[in-house]
Design an enzyme around this catalytic site. Sequence first.
Site, PDB file in Angstrom:
ATOM      1  N   SER A  75      70.260  49.687 -37.212  1.00 27.27           N
ATOM      2  CA  SER A  75      69.864  48.807 -38.306  1.00 27.27           C
ATOM      3  C   SER A  75      69.087  47.648 -37.693  1.00 27.27           C
ATOM      4  O   SER A  75      68.234  47.866 -36.819  1.00 27.27           O
ATOM      5  CB  SER A  75      71.118  48.357 -39.064  1.00 27.27           C
ATOM      6  OG  SER A  75      70.802  47.449 -40.079  1.00 27.27           O
ATOM      7  N   TYR A  89      61.213  46.783 -45.517  1.00 27.35           N
ATOM      8  CA  TYR A  89      61.856  47.095 -44.239  1.00 27.35           C
ATOM      9  C   TYR A  89      63.265  46.495 -44.192  1.00 27.35           C
ATOM     10  O   TYR A  89      64.233  47.186 -43.864  1.00 27.35           O
ATOM     11  CB  TYR A  89      61.005  46.560 -43.081  1.00 27.35           C
ATOM     12  CG  TYR A  89      61.670  46.725 -41.741  1.00 27.35           C
ATOM     13  CD1 TYR A  89      61.720  47.974 -41.126  1.00 27.35           C
ATOM     14  CD2 TYR A  89      62.277  45.649 -41.094  1.00 27.35           C
ATOM     15  CE1 TYR A  89      62.351  48.136 -39.895  1.00 27.35           C
ATOM     16  CE2 TYR A  89      62.895  45.804 -39.867  1.00 27.35           C
ATOM     17  CZ  TYR A  89      62.930  47.045 -39.278  1.00 27.35           C
ATOM     18  OH  TYR A  89      63.558  47.209 -38.065  1.00 27.35           O
ATOM     19  N   LYS A  93      66.898  48.358 -43.931  1.00 23.82           N
ATOM     20  CA  LYS A  93      67.857  48.125 -42.838  1.00 23.82           C
ATOM     21  C   LYS A  93      69.211  47.682 -43.403  1.00 23.82           C
ATOM     22  O   LYS A  93      70.254  47.927 -42.793  1.00 23.82           O
ATOM     23  CB  LYS A  93      67.280  47.104 -41.856  1.00 23.82           C
ATOM     24  CG  LYS A  93      66.122  47.659 -41.049  1.00 23.82           C
ATOM     25  CD  LYS A  93      66.608  48.717 -40.079  1.00 23.82           C
ATOM     26  CE  LYS A  93      65.620  49.795 -39.803  1.00 23.82           C
ATOM     27  NZ  LYS A  93      66.087  50.780 -38.812  1.00 23.82           N
TER      28      LYS A  93
HETATM   29  N1  LIG Z   1      61.651  46.491 -32.114  1.00 25.55           N
HETATM   30  C1  LIG Z   1      62.339  45.614 -32.843  1.00 25.55           C
HETATM   31  O1  LIG Z   1      62.077  44.391 -32.859  1.00 25.55           O
HETATM   32  C2  LIG Z   1      63.523  46.098 -33.649  1.00 25.55           C
HETATM   33  C3  LIG Z   1      64.486  45.155 -34.056  1.00 25.55           C
HETATM   34  C4  LIG Z   1      65.565  45.611 -34.799  1.00 25.55           C
HETATM   35  C5  LIG Z   1      65.706  46.941 -35.110  1.00 25.55           C
HETATM   36  N2  LIG Z   1      64.743  47.824 -34.694  1.00 25.55           N
HETATM   37  C6  LIG Z   1      64.922  49.234 -35.026  1.00 25.55           C
HETATM   38  O2  LIG Z   1      65.008  49.970 -33.827  1.00 25.55           O
HETATM   39  C7  LIG Z   1      64.661  51.338 -34.095  1.00 25.55           C
HETATM   40  C8  LIG Z   1      63.727  51.835 -33.020  1.00 25.55           C
HETATM   41  O3  LIG Z   1      62.478  51.166 -33.157  1.00 25.55           O
HETATM   42  P1  LIG Z   1      61.635  50.669 -31.899  1.00 25.55           P
HETATM   43  O4  LIG Z   1      61.775  49.206 -31.820  1.00 25.55           O
HETATM   44  O5  LIG Z   1      61.938  51.475 -30.689  1.00 25.55           O
HETATM   45  O6  LIG Z   1      60.157  50.944 -32.446  1.00 25.55           O
HETATM   46  P2  LIG Z   1      59.087  52.038 -31.985  1.00 25.55           P
HETATM   47  O7  LIG Z   1      58.788  51.885 -30.544  1.00 25.55           O
HETATM   48  O8  LIG Z   1      57.967  51.890 -32.979  1.00 25.55           O
HETATM   49  O9  LIG Z   1      59.848  53.414 -32.212  1.00 25.55           O
HETATM   50  C9  LIG Z   1      60.063  53.877 -33.530  1.00 25.55           C
HETATM   51  C10 LIG Z   1      60.698  55.246 -33.478  1.00 25.55           C
HETATM   52  O10 LIG Z   1      60.748  55.722 -34.825  1.00 25.55           O
HETATM   53  C11 LIG Z   1      60.024  56.973 -34.895  1.00 25.55           C
HETATM   54  N3  LIG Z   1      59.244  57.026 -36.133  1.00 25.55           N
HETATM   55  C12 LIG Z   1      58.481  56.050 -36.683  1.00 25.55           C
HETATM   56  N4  LIG Z   1      57.880  56.522 -37.805  1.00 25.55           N
HETATM   57  C13 LIG Z   1      58.272  57.807 -37.945  1.00 25.55           C
HETATM   58  C14 LIG Z   1      58.008  58.835 -38.897  1.00 25.55           C
HETATM   59  N5  LIG Z   1      57.185  58.606 -39.952  1.00 25.55           N
HETATM   60  N6  LIG Z   1      58.589  60.042 -38.729  1.00 25.55           N
HETATM   61  C15 LIG Z   1      59.418  60.280 -37.673  1.00 25.55           C
HETATM   62  N7  LIG Z   1      59.702  59.361 -36.742  1.00 25.55           N
HETATM   63  C16 LIG Z   1      59.141  58.131 -36.865  1.00 25.55           C
HETATM   64  C17 LIG Z   1      59.057  56.948 -33.717  1.00 25.55           C
HETATM   65  O11 LIG Z   1      58.763  58.251 -33.368  1.00 25.55           O
HETATM   66  P3  LIG Z   1      57.288  58.591 -32.760  1.00 25.55           P
HETATM   67  O12 LIG Z   1      57.137  57.727 -31.551  1.00 25.55           O
HETATM   68  O13 LIG Z   1      57.367  60.057 -32.495  1.00 25.55           O
HETATM   69  O14 LIG Z   1      56.320  58.212 -33.826  1.00 25.55           O
HETATM   70  C18 LIG Z   1      59.885  56.248 -32.640  1.00 25.55           C
HETATM   71  O15 LIG Z   1      60.789  57.142 -32.036  1.00 25.55           O
HETATM   72  C19 LIG Z   1      64.078  51.360 -35.508  1.00 25.55           C
HETATM   73  O16 LIG Z   1      65.045  51.845 -36.414  1.00 25.55           O
HETATM   74  C20 LIG Z   1      63.793  49.880 -35.794  1.00 25.55           C
HETATM   75  O17 LIG Z   1      63.835  49.609 -37.179  1.00 25.55           O
HETATM   76  C21 LIG Z   1      63.669  47.439 -33.957  1.00 25.55           C
END
Ligand SMILES: NC(=O)c1ccc[n+]([C@@H]2O[C@H](COP(=O)([O-])OP(=O)(O)OC[C@H]3O[C@@H](n4cnc5c(N)ncnc54)[C@H](OP(=O)(O)O)[C@@H]3O)[C@@H](O)[C@H]2O)c1
Length: 192
Positions: A75, A89, A93
């Site tokens: 989340s 978004y 979450k």
């Molecule tokens: N980064 C932050 O600041 C932050 C903070 C709090 C929570 N989060 C959460 O952490 C989690 C991981 O995100 P991240 O920060 O690592 O961002 P990221 O680098 O953009 O990775 C996002 C992940 O989601 C997958 N994804 C995105 N769109 C998709 C789609 N349409 N279909 C299938 N897969 C999809 C991507 O797969 P592909 O690479 O194959 O596209 C990748 O594995 C997410 O749930 C995000 O909401 C992130």
Amino acid sequence: MSSCARCGSTGRVDLLILNAGTGRFGDFLAQSEASLRETIAVNVLAPAVLARRLLPGMIARARRAGGRAGVIVVSSNTAFAPVPRLAAYAASKAFDLSLAEALAAELVAEPVDVLALCPTATRSRFAARAGWGGDIPGAQSPAHVAAAALRALGRQRTLVLGPVSGSLLALPAIARTAIAQGIALLLPRRQE
Ligand SMILES: NC(=O)c1ccc[n+]([C@@H]2O[C@H](COP(=O)([O-])OP(=O)(O)OC[C@H]3O[C@@H](n4cnc5c(N)ncnc54)[C@H](OP(=O)(O)O)[C@@H]3O)[C@@H](O)[C@H]2O)c1
């Protein structure tokens, strides 16, 4: 046995990390309907459907093996309050947080640990993909988030990570866990 639609693998899952997530930074009314649909499909529909499909087998295997399965629902800090300019978004979450908290309470007697992981800004491709630009200032390292989540699994139900929010949201997180457990005790079990 379940099989992966992308790679065709029929391997078993004992630790399910519902991590995929996406979102667009900006005014809600400027967001395309396609990106809104993508946010809800990836952040809301996919974790709910995957948990529904995979958990029964995970629990059954853990029971047979005398071990425990695990689920980490990724989340966000944004789950705890409405976030203008990240409206859909943050709402998605909030769904993830609520789903994980409710599952943890429903499955308390089963051999599965459920963790809602709520990180603050983390260095990844997320900010660029969301249209923010570069990394969000002060973003934490993904290695720190992953290690903390694995340590917390089985020890607590919600993990809030962030230099400020980690303390600020700890109390609401504990209160939400207690409320979920209380409701689970009050509402009768019903199997379809
Ligand atoms: N980064 C932050 O600041 C932050 C903070 C709090 C929570 N989060 C959460 O952490 C989690 C991981 O995100 P991240 O920060 O690592 O961002 P990221 O680098 O953009 O990775 C996002 C992940 O989601 C997958 N994804 C995105 N769109 C998709 C789609 N349409 N279909 C299938 N897969 C999809 C991507 O797969 P592909 O690479 O194959 O596209 C990748 O594995 C997410 O749930 C995000 O909401 C992130």
